[in-house]
Design an enzyme around this catalytic site. Structure first.
Site, PDB file in Angstrom:
ATOM      1  CG  ASP A  40      -0.523 144.293  56.368  1.00  0.00           C
ATOM      2  OD1 ASP A  40      -1.012 144.798  55.334  1.00  0.00           O
ATOM      3  OD2 ASP A  40      -0.664 143.090  56.662  1.00  0.00           O
ATOM      4  CG  ASP A  95      -9.929 136.806  49.920  1.00  0.00           C
ATOM      5  OD1 ASP A  95     -10.966 136.393  50.460  1.00  0.00           O
ATOM      6  OD2 ASP A  95      -8.802 136.579  50.395  1.00  0.00           O
TER       7      ASP A  95
END
Length: 416
Positions: free
Chosen positions: A196, A272
């Site tokens: 994206d 993350d």
């Protein structure tokens, strides 16, 4: 309470929770997190192992595919990195063919700007699962763009019953990519991008120039194309690069030896967040630009878009021509950078109210004593306020820098 108003601890906690949900790899997570609670693995593009033991559709899977998961070794047909490679570039995809088409068109357009990029930055798509339309699109791009396919042998085991399995699958997919690119193909550097993203014209030039600094300075462990505070009202200088203790993600490059240090402790989920933990980072830092070299358009799934509209839509994607090949970036090495940082901080004019920013010129600083004060200051300015593992987003030694009024002032939010 500083800055003239009161915020309750409950309100602050709610904001932090909402931001944590939205901004932790939110764009990829958003594509999968709600879906896994309502549809079967087969509907979503995950399958159980087939007759050939790979989870693919049959024994005639092309050799060019790299099919496997965290338990498998190198796959057949994995070619070694070309000698001229600066870094392999892998787009991480799952089940959004329309997004993939838009993002890969942007990446290919930027990649085609220089013929040398074909060898310097080989392109790959890595698909998690077997979503047919995504796979067909990825396969149609061969041989220009390589194709990897991560297919799990069995669903991951959740540590807690209420957790979303998507977080586990994402972490496994990233592990798979690093195994395939570093361990099997022997690339020395790897750039992760996602489906994206749109890419700045100088995306590859930026990474080629910073790759040498990443190679030479072991106090660095990544280079990112992203600035969490890259909204148009906070940035001005497309040449400016900063060091950050906060792992930015979102279009980032790492060295092979960094993967060597992470391999044995790679998490089962929340990769993350793991990268932002102090015991994992071990004092190492990332480079990030002031003006972003990637732009995220993936609005679907992000808490009805409210956070996306506030923090992602206003991001400025660089379109300025920057002569990276002519710039001396040695100032980014730790000793030189830290010396200049200390000088800038010492000489900056201290402000006592945020209203003074509107008339400020040059380097000015606003002090905060604790995370609550930082949250209040950031909230007043319209910044993303989140901390992770004791580090504000985008911060170097607790300090966040912003351009103000088109570069007339540089606001420095810093502890005493």
């Amino acid at each position: 309470m500083p800055w003239g108003f009161v915020v309750s601890p409950q309100a602050i906690a709610l904001v932090l929770l909402a931001q944590t949900i939205v901004f932790g790899s939110f764009h990829y997570r958003a594509a999968v997190s709600t879906a896994f609670t309502s549809a079967s693995d087969q509907e979503l593009g995950h399958s159980t192992p087939g007759a050939n033991g790979t989870g693919a559709e049959g024994p005639n899977t092309p050799a060019a595919w790299a099919v496997g998961n965290m338990l498998r070794g190198c796959t057949a047909g994995a070619e070694r990195a070309p000698n001229a490679a600066v870094a392999a570039v892998v787009m991480v995809v799952f089940n959004r063919p329309d997004y993939l088409r838009k993002s890969i068109d942007s990446l290919k357009s930027v990649h085609a700007r220089d013929d040398s990029f074909k060898e310097k930055f080989p392109l790959f798509i890595s698909q998690d699962g077997t979503h047919r339309e995504v796979r067909d699109l990825a396969m149609s791009l061969q041989p220009e763009i390589g194709y990897l396919n991560n297919i799990e042998d069995a669903p991951p085991k959740l540590a807690k019953m209420r957790e979303q399995i998507a977080y586990y699958r994402i972490a496994n997919h990233y592990r798979f990519i690093m195994q395939q690119m570093f361990d099997c193909r022997q690339y020395q550097k790897l750039i992760f991008v996602e489906d994206d993203m749109l890419f700045a014209p100088d995306f590859f030039n930026y990474f080629e120039s910073t790759a040498q600094i990443l190679e030479e300075d072991t106090s660095l462990w990544c280079v990112s194309s992203w600035n969490d505070h890259g909204q148009k009202q906070f940035v001005d200088d497309p040449l400016r690069i900063l060091r950050s203790d906060f792992f930015p993600g979102l279009g980032w490059m790492l060295r092979r030896d960094t993967w060597d240090s992470l391999r044995d402790s790679w998490p089962a989920a929340y990769w993350d967040d793991y990268m932002r933990e102090g015991h994992v980072r071990r004092g190492r830092q990332c480079l990030r630009p002031e003006v972003c070299r990637t732009y995220n358009f993936g609005k679907v799934g992000s808490s009805k878009g409210q956070f996306f509209e506030r923090y992602f839509t206003p991001i400025r994607l660089n379109n300025a021509a920057v002569p990276w090949q002519d710039l001396d970036l040695s100032y980014l090495k730790y000793e030189e950078y830290d010396t200049a940082f200390n000088k800038t901080l010492a000489e900056a004019l201290e402000l006592h109210t945020l209203n003074e920013l509107d008339a400020a010129h040059g380097n000015v600083k606003v002090l905060y004593k604790n995370w609550r004060e930082y949250e209040l200051i950031a909230g007043r300015l319209g910044m993303l306020k989140e901390w992770k593992a004791g580090v504000p987003r985008g911060a170097y030694r607790g300090t966040v820098q912003l351009s103000w009024r088109g570069g007339q002032a540089r606001g420095i939010i810093t502890p005493p």
